[in-house]
Design a protein around this motif. Structure first.
Motif, short mmCIF file in Angstrom:
data_model
loop_
_atom_site.label_atom_id
_atom_site.label_comp_id
_atom_site.label_asym_id
_atom_site.label_seq_id
_atom_site.Cartn_x
_atom_site.Cartn_y
_atom_site.Cartn_z
N ALA A 32 0.79 -1.24 0.00
CA ALA A 32 0.00 0.00 0.00
C ALA A 32 0.81 1.28 0.00
CB ALA A 32 -0.95 -0.01 1.20
N LEU A 33 2.06 1.22 0.45
CA LEU A 33 2.84 2.45 0.60
C LEU A 33 3.96 2.53 -0.43
CD1 LEU A 33 3.16 2.65 4.50
CD2 LEU A 33 1.38 3.63 3.04
N PRO A 34 4.23 3.73 -0.94
CA PRO A 34 5.28 3.88 -1.95
C PRO A 34 6.67 3.93 -1.32
CG PRO A 34 4.32 6.01 -1.48
CD PRO A 34 3.55 5.01 -0.64
N ASP A 35 7.68 3.61 -2.12
CA ASP A 35 9.07 3.74 -1.68
C ASP A 35 9.50 5.20 -1.81
OD1 ASP A 35 12.10 3.68 -1.91
OD2 ASP A 35 11.69 1.57 -1.48
N ALA A 36 10.22 5.70 -0.84
CA ALA A 36 10.63 7.11 -0.86
C ALA A 36 11.58 7.40 -2.02
CB ALA A 36 11.28 7.48 0.46
N ARG A 37 12.25 6.36 -2.55
CA ARG A 37 13.27 6.59 -3.56
C ARG A 37 12.69 6.74 -4.97
NH1 ARG A 37 16.68 1.40 -1.87
NH2 ARG A 37 14.53 0.66 -1.70
N ASP A 38 11.81 5.81 -5.36
CA ASP A 38 11.25 5.92 -6.72
C ASP A 38 9.77 6.26 -6.73
OD1 ASP A 38 10.08 3.56 -5.93
OD2 ASP A 38 11.05 2.29 -7.42
N GLY A 39 9.17 6.39 -5.54
CA GLY A 39 7.78 6.83 -5.46
C GLY A 39 6.78 5.80 -5.94
N LEU A 40 7.17 4.54 -6.02
CA LEU A 40 6.29 3.50 -6.57
C LEU A 40 5.93 2.46 -5.52
CD1 LEU A 40 8.15 2.87 -9.95
CD2 LEU A 40 6.01 4.14 -9.65
N LYS A 41 4.70 1.95 -5.63
CA LYS A 41 4.32 0.78 -4.85
C LYS A 41 4.81 -0.46 -5.60
CE LYS A 41 0.08 3.14 -3.39
NZ LYS A 41 -1.38 3.11 -3.39
N PRO A 42 4.96 -1.60 -4.92
CA PRO A 42 5.48 -2.79 -5.59
C PRO A 42 4.77 -3.18 -6.87
CG PRO A 42 5.47 -3.13 -3.22
CD PRO A 42 4.80 -1.81 -3.47
N LEU A 349 13.48 14.75 -0.36
CA LEU A 349 14.54 15.12 -1.32
C LEU A 349 15.86 14.45 -0.95
CD1 LEU A 349 13.76 18.93 -1.80
CD2 LEU A 349 13.22 17.06 -3.36
N ASP A 350 16.17 14.40 0.35
CA ASP A 350 17.42 13.77 0.79
C ASP A 350 17.41 12.27 0.47
OD1 ASP A 350 18.39 16.16 1.68
OD2 ASP A 350 17.94 15.81 3.80
N ALA A 351 16.25 11.62 0.69
CA ALA A 351 16.15 10.18 0.39
C ALA A 351 16.39 9.94 -1.10
CB ALA A 351 14.78 9.66 0.81
N TYR A 352 15.82 10.82 -1.94
CA TYR A 352 16.00 10.68 -3.39
C TYR A 352 17.46 10.93 -3.79
CZ TYR A 352 15.82 11.50 -8.36
OH TYR A 352 16.08 11.43 -9.71
N ILE A 353 18.05 11.97 -3.20
CA ILE A 353 19.45 12.31 -3.55
C ILE A 353 20.39 11.17 -3.15
CG2 ILE A 353 21.36 13.88 -3.04
CD1 ILE A 353 19.13 16.10 -2.73
N GLU A 354 20.16 10.60 -1.95
CA GLU A 354 20.99 9.46 -1.51
C GLU A 354 20.84 8.29 -2.48
OE1 GLU A 354 23.29 9.16 0.94
OE2 GLU A 354 23.00 11.34 1.12
N HIS A 355 19.61 8.07 -2.91
CA HIS A 355 19.36 6.99 -3.89
C HIS A 355 20.11 7.26 -5.19
CE1 HIS A 355 17.37 3.99 -6.26
NE2 HIS A 355 16.69 4.87 -6.98
N GLN A 356 20.07 8.51 -5.64
CA GLN A 356 20.75 8.85 -6.90
C GLN A 356 22.26 8.73 -6.78
OE1 GLN A 356 19.57 9.50 -10.18
NE2 GLN A 356 18.00 8.42 -9.01
#
Length: 808
Positions: A32-42, A349-356
């Protein structure tokens, strides 16, 4: 029992707790919940990855949706096909997603809530921007895990070349957690990400100079910058989304409200239906017609108004009572480090930047490994070409490929990879042109390796690559902002007179609780006669008023019923009214004791006087009776034990109160002796009663009243001067106004003040009705029992003394 079986004695709550805990963890992390990195549910991630693997991309032909759904179920997502198809359709709906991730041919539903066509009819492919989420996934940028049956691998997250969680938002409900993240403008989100990369210490206020707020796919007007700021700081906040409405002049001088944008997630068909119901129910005056003129050029709802309609008031009413305006509550929960977390804008934003950083690092390592391997081979080829004759001689002398490779490695110190490349070299590659090409390739590889090593060894270079990728996505895909942002939430004020047609009506209430709103025309057609009501019922209230007024009904249980006149049914004078229980539920034994029309609560300085059977009295301000919700009865006075409310009337604050008891006592005092209390108060003692006595009637006397009319249960009536009764204090016994009789003493039914020109009536048990004109009666003394107007031996006891006026 078999020897291998083992029984455990475990409490049921432990078993349930354990199983539900596992289930909760699964639906939180994997549904039900999206991932903070790519914003997608499974399920969304699996759909996109499956389409990518199958080559179902934006530059290829569309493919049947059923094929994609089958691949997703068979390879990655072992759940129902409808759940996968529904998720896939949502990714293609331009009124749900700000930037579509799936392009679909065929019926993919509508903003009216229409379902999509079956998956065997529709066709789909990845959108161009979805390919940016999957870019470089084949370069070991993200971790892969075995699928559900260990037959293939699937990614735990997508590389995501843009912050999809903010761009497309997310909504979902799991166990103990829910998420509501609005969509945002791609360009603004990328600018905010770049600002965060360049200035790690930037604040929410700094970020809001570039990311102004949500940007919904259906546009609309967003109100409440403070709510946006709070959400960006804490993860929770509230904004208002309002439809975009303009005014248009129509032929014939009419005007219309034109709606071209509505709030996100609002069903347009339901919105149009609700507005039309308001028109039909005449909750608002001035709406002529509601039309949905939406076509392929865009959304358009037309609300046609009368010439003189107050469009601002109508629009405000629609904002308040329909989904033309809705509240949106941020709840920015996402999975971060395998845990659900309420995240602020900087945290996302920090979660996304760390992922990138991880993605670009992994990509650089992968490309470095490939480039180094190719450089090694190119160096071997260049070396081989420099000693070509010896190499050829060595290969010709070998018995087979393996022998040739071994001799090259042994004689010229080539590596296994270089030897493999040499023996596989085609003859045309021995030209001078190819030698030059190899030298150029070697130079390019050296330069590329140097760049990759710089990226891996310098965080600033790494961040620079991330910024370059983001700017490329922005330049390619950013469009115009759709939602307009306004700083303050506009308070909606609705003045009833502006939205309700002011019509003159006649309100009537009967003893058995039937109410009726009648037009003067219907009343005139019957000359006020032939009033429709049940046999044995009687009229207790009749008054002319307007549709902007409010009818208050007070009941014997100490409650009051609040009825705006414009909401009452329009019923002909000759027809039976509507029973109050069909409008507002009341108890079976609860009776209507009085009715009043209130025109303006705010400016009304009058009070309501309450009198109970056991002698309690209370005054309450009329202003406190105004309510917003009135679907049930409301408390007017708190009654104790088996007490009943017998009187509720309006007073000015300067009047006198007269209470009459069944045994013949009357008490007259100033109403100012009764303190003003709230609705839930029980009042104070009004009269001191004997044990077997009770209050039979009460009345409010203004200065113009100089006479009283008294009726007893034996059918006797008398008129007397008011000044016979001394003005006393509250909570005393009062004076006797009847002569005591040993046999069958008189009992008071009612004592009322007489206004000039008023008529009264008496009603017996059998329904015998007798009109009385007080002006025809002579004044009696205090101890007279009056003159008989009914023979109660034939008609039964007299039960009611009724003041016969249009006030009831």
């Amino acid at each position: 029992m078999q020897a291998s079986e083992k029984l455990y004695n475990i409490p049921l709550e432990d078993i349930l707790g354990d199983r539900f805990g596992r289930y909760s963890k699964y639906i939180i992390q994997e549904r039900a919940l999206p991932d903070a990195r790519d914003g997608l549910k499974p399920v969304q991630r699996r759909i996109l990855y499956s389409m990518h693997v199958e080559g179902n991309t934006h530059d290829k032909q569309y493919r049947k949706s059923a094929k994609t759904v089958g691949n997703v179920i068979g390879n990655y997502h072992p759940h129902g096909d409808s759940s996968v198809y529904d998720a896939m359709v949502r990714l293609s709906q331009d009124w749900k997603l700000r930037n579509l991730l799936v392009e679909m041919h065929g019926n993919n539903g509508s903003i009216d809530g229409d379902p999509p066509a079956a998956m065997r009819y529709t066709e789909a492919r990845l959108s161009a921007i979805a390919s940016e989420l999957l870019r470089d996934i084949d370069k070991e940028t993200v971790d892969f895990v075995p699928n559900f049956d260990d037959t293939s691998m699937e990614p735990v997250v997508l590389p995501a070349m843009f912050p999809n969680l903010l761009v497309n938002g997310s909504t979902g409900i799991s166990a103990g957690y829910a998420t509501d993240i609005p969509s945002h403008h791609l360009g603004e989100v990328i600018d905010a990400t770049i600002m965060r990369i360049e200035r790690k210490d930037c604040t929410v206020n700094d970020l809001m100079t570039v990311i102004h707020g949500p940007d919904f796919p259906t546009g609309g007007i967003i109100q409440g910058v403070d709510g946006i700021r709070k959400a960006y700081e804490t993860g929770k906040g509230k904004i208002i989304i309002r439809s975009l409405v303009s005014t248009e002049e129509l032929r014939g001088g009419k005007q219309a409200l034109i709606i071209t944008e509505i709030p996100a997630e609002v069903n347009k068909a339901n919105l149009v239906k609700k507005i039309d119901e308001i028109r039909l129910d005449r909750n608002v005056d001035g709406i002529v017609e509601v039309r949905d003129e939406t076509d392929r050029t865009g959304l358009r709802i037309v609300i046609e108004l009368k010439k003189d309609a107050n469009k601002e008031a109508i629009l405000n009413y629609l904002y308040k009572n329909t989904d033309l305006q809705v509240a949106y509550n941020f709840n920015m929960v996402a999975i971060y480090n395998r845990t659900p977390k309420l995240m602020s804008l900087p945290a996302i934003l920090d979660a996304y930047i760390e992922h990138q950083k991880e993605v670009v690092t992994n990509r650089s390592k992968y490309e470095l490994k490939k480039a180094s391997a190719r450089q090694h081979v190119v160096e071997g080829l260049i070396k081989a070409l420099s000693i070509l004759d010896q190499v050829i001689a060595t290969i010709r002398s070998a018995t087979d490929k393996r022998d040739a490779k071994d001799k090259l490695i042994a004689q010229y110190e080539f590596t296994e990879q270089q030897a493999e490349a040499i023996v596989m070299l085609q003859l045309y590659r021995l030209t001078n042109t190819d030698i030059t090409a190899l030298q150029e390739e070697a130079e390019e590889l050296a330069k590329h390796i140097q760049q990759l090593e710089a990226i891996l060894n310098s965080e600033s270079k790494l961040l620079s690559v991330i910024k370059t990728d983001l700017k490329r996505v922005k330049q390619k895909f950013a469009d115009e902002r759709r939602s307009k942002i306004e700083g303050e939430i506009e308070e909606i004020k609705i003045i009833k007179e502006d939205i309700i047609a002011q019509e003159d009506v006649i309100i009537t209430v009967t003893n058995e609780g039937y109410i009726k709103r009648t037009t003067p025309r219907s009343y005139s057609a019957s000359n006020g006669k032939d009033y429709g009501m049940k046999e044995g019922d009687r009229l207790i209230f009749q008054k002319e008023c307007t549709t902007t007024d409010t009818l208050l009904l007070f009941t014997s249980f100490g409650n009051y019923l609040y009825l705006p006149v414009h909401e009452m049914q329009d019923i002909r004078w000759k027809d039976m009214g509507q029973h109050i229980a069909n409008v507002i539920p009341i108890e079976k034994e609860e009776a209507i004791i009085s009715a009043h029309i209130i025109s303006n609560f705010e400016e009304n300085e009058n009070n309501i006087l309450f009198v109970t059977r056991k002698g309690n009295v209370k005054r309450t301000s009329v202003q406190t009776l105004k309510v917003q919700r009135y679907s049930k009865s409301l408390v007017a006075i708190s009654l104790k034990d088996d007490d009943q409310l017998i009187h509720a009337s309006i007073t000015s604050g300067k009047d006198k109160v007269i209470l009459a008891t069944n045994k013949g006592y009357v008490l007259l005092f100033d109403e100012s002796e009764i303190s003003i209390q709230g609705l839930r108060a029980g009042g104070i003692k009004g009269i001191n009663l004997k044990d077997d006595d009770f209050v039979a009637s009460a009345d409010v006397l203004t200065d113009e009243i100089v006479e009283l009319l008294c009726a007893t249960h034996r059918g006797a009536v008398k008129k007397m001067k008011l000044d016979i009764i001394p003005v006393s204090s509250r909570a005393t016994r009062g004076v006797k106004i009847l002569r005591d009789l040993k046999a069958n003493p008189h009992q008071i039914v009612g004592v009322y003040g007489v206004k000039p020109g008023e008529m009264f009536a008496v009603l017996s048990q059998s329904g015998q009705f007798e009109m009385i004109n007080p002006s025809e009666l002579k004044n009696s003394d205090q101890y007279s029992n009056g003159s008989f107007v009914l023979d109660t031996e034939e008609t039964g006891d007299l039960q009611f003394l009724i003041r016969y006026t249009t006030e009831g």
